[in-house]
Design a protein around this motif. Structure first.
Motif, PDB file in Angstrom:
ATOM      1  N   LYS A   1     -67.993  30.924  51.042  1.00 59.58           N
ATOM      2  CA  LYS A   1     -67.024  31.189  52.111  1.00 59.58           C
ATOM      3  C   LYS A   1     -67.705  31.873  53.289  1.00 59.58           C
TER       4      LYS A   1
ATOM      5  N   TRP B   1     -72.832  24.449  51.087  1.00 59.51           N
ATOM      6  CA  TRP B   1     -72.662  24.890  52.465  1.00 59.51           C
ATOM      7  C   TRP B   1     -73.440  23.941  53.373  1.00 59.51           C
TER       8      TRP B   1
ATOM      9  N   ASN C   1     -69.943  29.304  55.023  1.00 64.58           N
ATOM     10  CA  ASN C   1     -69.209  28.224  55.673  1.00 64.58           C
ATOM     11  C   ASN C   1     -68.350  28.689  56.838  1.00 64.58           C
ATOM     12  N   GLU C   2     -67.937  29.948  56.829  1.00 63.82           N
ATOM     13  CA  GLU C   2     -66.940  30.389  57.801  1.00 63.82           C
ATOM     14  C   GLU C   2     -67.393  31.524  58.715  1.00 63.82           C
ATOM     15  N   THR C   3     -68.593  32.096  58.463  1.00 67.71           N
ATOM     16  CA  THR C   3     -69.032  33.208  59.305  1.00 67.71           C
ATOM     17  C   THR C   3     -70.492  33.020  59.725  1.00 67.71           C
TER      18      THR C   3
END
Length: 436
Positions: A341, A375, A344-346
């Protein structure tokens, strides 16, 4: 309740006038929840700067769960003074502001008023940490916006991952004015099953067990895996502890934190396999320092406690066993999905570093979960070159990086890399922060 409220108020007021040693510092409690009080101890950098805030803020998290950052991390690993109260020449405060946090609540000088307030999951720990940091910034607003890095050793690395998620969420909503730029996982308990399954192969390759010993260890480790896969998480933790006993028996007590050494042979006979495993994780240091453990306990509960004006009823480390026991069901659960996470998101930098002589969180076990990460940079990381780490003409290890993920293999180091190999440590500190 009134006693605790008054004690915390007095302690926070006293911080301006009390300290331990000659280094500039700040400390205090934050009430992260009803009945839950978390302690932090900040050491300001000694770097030649006009303002302390010109250097990043590093949070150091000890493992366990239940290991004290203000005690073990500070005096035995990277703080300004060692356990003999001599200045440490490789202390991190030479380059950074370092915040030692006794986390989760119940660890070190942090405490709960009743065991029902102890955390039961990694996410609960992360939410408490966000509250701790909110309180820290409220008391130290000059650090708002300063680059923040979280470094966690062992279970501390596992906790740091979910802390990163919750901190970024709080930053995005504006409820905290931090500037989280990186998370480092040092010899971390990221995927416990992977770690346990690779103890046998590592010991066999190192010549520390024979084929029969290897098969005995693997049979026990596979049972821990089976229990975990079937959802018996508490039982899996108990089987993990039993596997440690098989390793100790088959290797004549190899030190789980450095395979080149042996643990002390005079452990109390009345300890169960689980208690030995729990105590070693809370200690988060080699068994050979058992005498140092007694000295640290005395130091923290006498001179440090008095200097920092800790409330009399708060005993350093007194709730550590309960902290570990309460998290027993969560202990064997991985945090690889949380790492994905973050990737992938930061844009948060994720550094995985490992001392190659460690067994408890061995390098082969770390490589397994890293290679399975999903990722966008996964293929780029797999194809990235593995480069040597040279420090002062010495080969201190290797590193591999792509995007915002790095892996550092550190030579001549066991479980606690900053203590075992300060030169190799400088490499991953510089990579993430540009200092070190």
């Amino acid at each position: 309740m009134l006693f605790y409220t008054l004690s915390i108020t007095i302690l926070l007021w006293a911080c301006a006038n009390a300290q331990f040693g000659d280094f500039k510092q700040n400390f205090g409690y934050v009430n992260v929840r009803e009945g839950a009080h978390m302690f932090y101890w900040l050491f300001y950098t000694t770097a030649s700067v006009t303002e302390y805030t010109e250097r990043p803020l590093i949070v150091w998290l000890q493992g366990g769960p239940g290991g004290s950052s203000t005690g073990v991390g500070n005096f035995e690993i990277l703080g300004p003074l060692d356990l003999s109260l001599q200045e440490r020449n490789y202390t991190w405060i030479k380059n950074f502001n370092v915040l030692f946090v006794d986390n989760p609540v119940g660890t070190g000088f942090s405490y709960v008023e009743d065991n029902k307030y102890l955390t039961k999951s990694n996410d609960e720990i992360a939410l408490d940490f966000v509250e701790l940091m909110k309180g820290f910034y409220e008391s130290n607003p000059e650090f708002e916006g300063v680059e923040l890095y979280i470094y966690g050793q062992s279970y501390g690395g596992k906790m740091a991952v979910d802390m990163g998620i919750r901190m970024r969420e709080a930053e995005d909503t504006g409820s905290i004015k931090s500037n989280l730029r990186g998370i480092a996982m040092g010899n971390s308990w990221i995927h416990p099953v992977d770690a346990t399954l690779t103890w046998g192969p590592l010991l066999l390759a190192a010549g520390l067990v024979d084929q029969e010993g290897y098969e005995d260890i693997q049979a026990s480790a596979r049972e821990a895996e089976r229990l975990f896969n079937e959802g018996f998480f508490w039982n899996s933790t108990m089987q993990w502890a039993a596997t440690q006993q098989v390793v100790l028996r088959r290797t004549t007590r190899v030190d789980f934190y450095n395979i080149l050494t042996k643990m002390e042979v005079n452990l109390p006979d009345n300890l169960s396999a689980y208690e030995i495993a729990r105590d070693s994780m809370i200690r988060d240091m080699p068994y050979t320092s058992r005498r140092q453990a007694l000295n640290l306990n005395t130091l923290m509960n006498t001179r440090v406690k008095q200097a920092l004006r800790i409330p009399e009823r708060v005993i350093w480390g007194s709730q550590s066993n309960q902290v570990f026991d309460t998290l027993r069901t969560d202990f064997m659960k991985p945090v690889t999905e949380s790492i994905e996470k973050l990737l992938n998101e930061t844009d948060i930098i994720l550094t995985k570093y490992n001392g190659n002589l460690d067994l408890i969180c061995d390098t082969p076990g770390q490589i397994l979960w890293v290679d399975r990460l999903k990722w966008p940079g996964a293929e780029g990381y797999r194809n990235a070159p593995r480069r040597p780490i040279w420090e002062n003409d010495q080969l201190e290890g290797y590193y591999k990086s792509f995007g915002n993920f790095r892996f550092f293999w550190i030579n001549v180091a066991g479980h606690s890399v900053p203590r075992d190999n300060p030169a190799g440590t400088n490499a991953f500190l510089r990579d993430m922060t540009s200092f070190g």
